[in-house]
Design a protein around this motif. Structure first.
Motif, PDB file in Angstrom:
ATOM      1  N   LYS A 173       0.813  -1.225   0.000  1.00  0.00           N
ATOM      2  CA  LYS A 173       0.000   0.000   0.000  1.00  0.00           C
ATOM      3  C   LYS A 173       0.846   1.274   0.000  1.00  0.00           C
ATOM      4  O   LYS A 173       0.340   2.362  -0.233  1.00  0.00           O
ATOM      5  CB  LYS A 173      -0.902   0.031   1.233  1.00  0.00           C
ATOM      6  CG  LYS A 173      -1.817  -1.156   1.380  1.00  0.00           C
ATOM      7  CD  LYS A 173      -3.123  -0.908   0.680  1.00  0.00           C
ATOM      8  CE  LYS A 173      -4.120  -1.970   1.038  1.00  0.00           C
ATOM      9  NZ  LYS A 173      -4.393  -2.894  -0.017  1.00  0.00           N
ATOM     10  N   THR A 174       2.148   1.161   0.273  1.00  0.00           N
ATOM     11  CA  THR A 174       3.011   2.340   0.366  1.00  0.00           C
ATOM     12  C   THR A 174       3.118   3.018  -0.994  1.00  0.00           C
ATOM     13  O   THR A 174       3.464   2.382  -1.994  1.00  0.00           O
ATOM     14  CB  THR A 174       4.412   1.950   0.873  1.00  0.00           C
ATOM     15  OG1 THR A 174       4.293   1.229   2.095  1.00  0.00           O
ATOM     16  CG2 THR A 174       5.267   3.191   1.102  1.00  0.00           C
ATOM     17  N   ASP A 175       2.809   4.326  -1.026  1.00  0.00           N
ATOM     18  CA  ASP A 175       2.883   5.108  -2.264  1.00  0.00           C
ATOM     19  C   ASP A 175       4.319   5.456  -2.605  1.00  0.00           C
ATOM     20  O   ASP A 175       5.151   5.649  -1.722  1.00  0.00           O
ATOM     21  CB  ASP A 175       2.121   6.426  -2.106  1.00  0.00           C
ATOM     22  CG  ASP A 175       0.618   6.261  -2.159  1.00  0.00           C
ATOM     23  OD1 ASP A 175       0.140   5.225  -2.645  1.00  0.00           O
ATOM     24  OD2 ASP A 175      -0.076   7.192  -1.700  1.00  0.00           O
ATOM     25  N   LYS A 176       4.585   5.585  -3.903  1.00  0.00           N
ATOM     26  CA  LYS A 176       5.894   6.077  -4.307  1.00  0.00           C
ATOM     27  C   LYS A 176       5.886   7.597  -4.239  1.00  0.00           C
ATOM     28  O   LYS A 176       4.851   8.245  -4.363  1.00  0.00           O
ATOM     29  CB  LYS A 176       6.276   5.577  -5.692  1.00  0.00           C
ATOM     30  CG  LYS A 176       5.484   6.148  -6.836  1.00  0.00           C
ATOM     31  CD  LYS A 176       5.985   5.562  -8.143  1.00  0.00           C
ATOM     32  CE  LYS A 176       5.078   6.011  -9.291  1.00  0.00           C
ATOM     33  NZ  LYS A 176       5.487   5.455 -10.554  1.00  0.00           N
ATOM     34  N   ARG A 177       7.057   8.165  -4.018  1.00  0.00           N
ATOM     35  CA  ARG A 177       7.248   9.613  -3.958  1.00  0.00           C
ATOM     36  C   ARG A 177       8.203   9.989  -5.081  1.00  0.00           C
ATOM     37  O   ARG A 177       9.216   9.320  -5.293  1.00  0.00           O
ATOM     38  CB  ARG A 177       7.813  10.040  -2.607  1.00  0.00           C
ATOM     39  CG  ARG A 177       6.939   9.663  -1.436  1.00  0.00           C
ATOM     40  CD  ARG A 177       5.629  10.382  -1.518  1.00  0.00           C
ATOM     41  NE  ARG A 177       4.825  10.095  -0.333  1.00  0.00           N
ATOM     42  CZ  ARG A 177       3.543  10.345  -0.257  1.00  0.00           C
ATOM     43  NH1 ARG A 177       2.911  10.858  -1.276  1.00  0.00           N
ATOM     44  NH2 ARG A 177       2.877  10.073   0.830  1.00  0.00           N
ATOM     45  N   CYS A 178       7.873  11.073  -5.793  1.00  0.00           N
ATOM     46  CA  CYS A 178       8.676  11.467  -6.951  1.00  0.00           C
ATOM     47  C   CYS A 178       9.156  12.911  -6.823  1.00  0.00           C
ATOM     48  O   CYS A 178       8.469  13.755  -6.254  1.00  0.00           O
ATOM     49  CB  CYS A 178       7.863  11.331  -8.232  1.00  0.00           C
ATOM     50  SG  CYS A 178       7.250   9.654  -8.550  1.00  0.00           S
ATOM     51  N   ILE A 179      10.342  13.175  -7.392  1.00  0.00           N
ATOM     52  CA  ILE A 179      10.870  14.521  -7.537  1.00  0.00           C
ATOM     53  C   ILE A 179      11.382  14.665  -8.963  1.00  0.00           C
ATOM     54  O   ILE A 179      11.653  13.669  -9.633  1.00  0.00           O
ATOM     55  CB  ILE A 179      12.011  14.819  -6.525  1.00  0.00           C
ATOM     56  CG1 ILE A 179      13.185  13.859  -6.741  1.00  0.00           C
ATOM     57  CG2 ILE A 179      11.513  14.772  -5.097  1.00  0.00           C
ATOM     58  CD1 ILE A 179      14.437  14.218  -5.959  1.00  0.00           C
ATOM     59  N   LYS A 180      11.488  15.896  -9.428  1.00  0.00           N
ATOM     60  CA  LYS A 180      12.042  16.143 -10.765  1.00  0.00           C
ATOM     61  C   LYS A 180      13.540  16.373 -10.643  1.00  0.00           C
ATOM     62  O   LYS A 180      13.989  17.183  -9.838  1.00  0.00           O
ATOM     63  CB  LYS A 180      11.395  17.372 -11.381  1.00  0.00           C
ATOM     64  CG  LYS A 180       9.934  17.171 -11.730  1.00  0.00           C
ATOM     65  CD  LYS A 180       9.788  16.875 -13.187  1.00  0.00           C
ATOM     66  CE  LYS A 180       8.303  16.870 -13.548  1.00  0.00           C
ATOM     67  NZ  LYS A 180       7.946  15.759 -14.371  1.00  0.00           N
ATOM     68  N   VAL A 181      14.313  15.653 -11.456  1.00  0.00           N
ATOM     69  CA  VAL A 181      15.753  15.837 -11.544  1.00  0.00           C
ATOM     70  C   VAL A 181      16.081  15.982 -13.027  1.00  0.00           C
ATOM     71  O   VAL A 181      15.803  15.063 -13.812  1.00  0.00           O
ATOM     72  CB  VAL A 181      16.530  14.647 -10.919  1.00  0.00           C
ATOM     73  CG1 VAL A 181      18.025  14.827 -11.107  1.00  0.00           C
ATOM     74  CG2 VAL A 181      16.173  14.479  -9.455  1.00  0.00           C
ATOM     75  N   ASP A 182      16.607  17.119 -13.390  1.00  0.00           N
ATOM     76  CA  ASP A 182      16.909  17.403 -14.804  1.00  0.00           C
ATOM     77  C   ASP A 182      15.691  17.169 -15.692  1.00  0.00           C
ATOM     78  O   ASP A 182      15.792  16.603 -16.783  1.00  0.00           O
ATOM     79  CB  ASP A 182      18.091  16.562 -15.293  1.00  0.00           C
ATOM     80  CG  ASP A 182      19.378  16.888 -14.557  1.00  0.00           C
ATOM     81  OD1 ASP A 182      19.553  18.071 -14.175  1.00  0.00           O
ATOM     82  OD2 ASP A 182      20.198  15.969 -14.350  1.00  0.00           O
ATOM     83  N   GLY A 183      14.521  17.565 -15.194  1.00  0.00           N
ATOM     84  CA  GLY A 183      13.290  17.466 -15.965  1.00  0.00           C
ATOM     85  C   GLY A 183      12.654  16.087 -15.999  1.00  0.00           C
ATOM     86  O   GLY A 183      11.622  15.902 -16.636  1.00  0.00           O
TER      87      GLY A 183
END
Length: 92
Positions: free
Chosen positions: A35-45
């Motif tokens: 159930k754990t959601d993934k977390r995202c960030i932008k790196v070089d677009g």
């Protein structure tokens, strides 16, 4: 005793009887679940994603129970002080 949500480091328990030299006396890091959601960030677009726990809230009661909640949908855990941390808190 101080209980601190350390986000992807779970919860930490500190003995703060000497506030100038706090000492970690316990910790718990929950495992991820399906159930754990993934977390995202932008790196070089580009999106860079990771599945990680995010312990966000900590509450305690006078029985030595610690309640932690994860904001990445991993759920709630109920923990009990043990060992040195329980002794420092003055619990039987």
């Amino acid at each position: 005793m101080a209980f601190i949500a350390w986000f992807n480091g779970g919860v930490r328990t500190l003995d703060i009887r000497d506030p100038f030299q706090p000492k970690e006396v316990g910790y718990f890091i929950p495992a991820i679940t399906d159930k754990t959601d993934k977390r995202c960030i932008k790196v070089d677009g580009k999106d860079r994603c990771k599945v990680a726990i995010q312990t966000n809230n900590v509450e305690t009661d006078d029985r030595g129970l610690i309640y932690i909640v994860d904001r990445a949908n991993t759920g709630m855990h109920i923990l009990e002080l043990a060992g040195e941390a329980r002794q420092v808190a003055g619990l039987k």
